[in-house]
Design an enzyme around this catalytic site. Structure first.
Site: not given
Length: 248
Positions: A211, A215
């Protein structure tokens, strides 16, 4: 007094192989050094089952290869990586490295444990090319001939726990990569199509990603693109011409 027991209660201590120790180090570093998150989806495999049923014998006769799931998944993944290039990127210090090629690491089981040889420039391979390369790498892994060079440099990994019967898992990223797709077993499930409940062969798929660099929009979009390609393979992976795509 403790609970009385019978039978053999021995234990054995053996040293982990160098490969197993190295794998352990990489898995721990992946968990500790990445912001790993997993997203899931399901794939209706009806179209792929129909294509394989219709063409697998002709494909095997022509090429001497089985027409498996991996060629469909590899083609779907390379297409999705080109649509969502952040998933085909990795972090190096404070910089992001993006690749315009797809070197796909494929998790295979060998005599010394799990290995991840790499299919180079997989986006350029045909269905026959993918199946031939998967077979070559699997045989080299089985025979213990895989080299370090053949297991390094991948940009994305595909892992198929389904061959062992896994229904669902959260695969661990193969560092320094930023994403890994987990395939699972295909089970007949009740799903809704056109407002009707029908039975279809369904596979759950999982994308674990870093992450820090990918995204939610990219990760979910990537997995949806994989799902779409697998559910409409003739249109999205074969340019509407199955025989030409399979080189028949």
């Amino acid at each position: 007094m403790g609970t009385p027991t019978g039978g053999n209660r021995g234990s054995e201590r053996t040293k982990l192989s160098m490969l197993r120790r190295k794998v352990a180090e990489r898995l721990v570093s992946a968990k500790n050094e990445t912001a790993m998150l997993t997203t899931f989806n399901e794939v209706d495999m009806t179209a792929i089952y129909a294509l394989r049923e219709q063409y697998k014998e002709e494909f095997k006769t022509k090429h001497g290869l089985g027409l498996g799931f991996m060629s469909f998944f590899t083609k779907a993944v390379t297409r999705a990586l080109q649509l969502y290039p952040d998933v085909n990127s990795m972090i190096d210090g404070q910089e992001k490295i993006s690749y315009n090629f797809c070197d796909i690491s494929v998790a295979v089981s060998g005599p010394k444990g799990l290995m991840v040889p790499v299919m180079r420039s997989a986006e350029t391979l045909s269905f026959r090319g993918v199946e031939a390369e998967i077979k070559r790498l699997a045989l080299r892994a089985r025979d213990g001939q895989i080299t370090v060079d053949e297991m390094t440099g991948g940009t994305f990994t595909i892992s198929n726990g389904g061959v062992f019967g896994s229904m669902l898992s959260t695969p661990i990223i193969n560092p320094p990569q930023s994403g890994i797709l987990g395939m699972h077993n295909v089970v007949e499930r009740a799903i809704v199509k056109n407002g009707q409940i029908v039975i279809a062969p369904v596979m759950y798929v999982a994308l674990s990603y870093d992450h820090r660099i990918i995204d939610g929009r990219e990760s979910v979009g990537f997995l949806v693109a994989v799902k779409e390609a697998l559910e409409k393979p003739e249109e999205l992976l074969m340019d509407g011409n199955v025989k030409r795509a399979l080189e028949l």
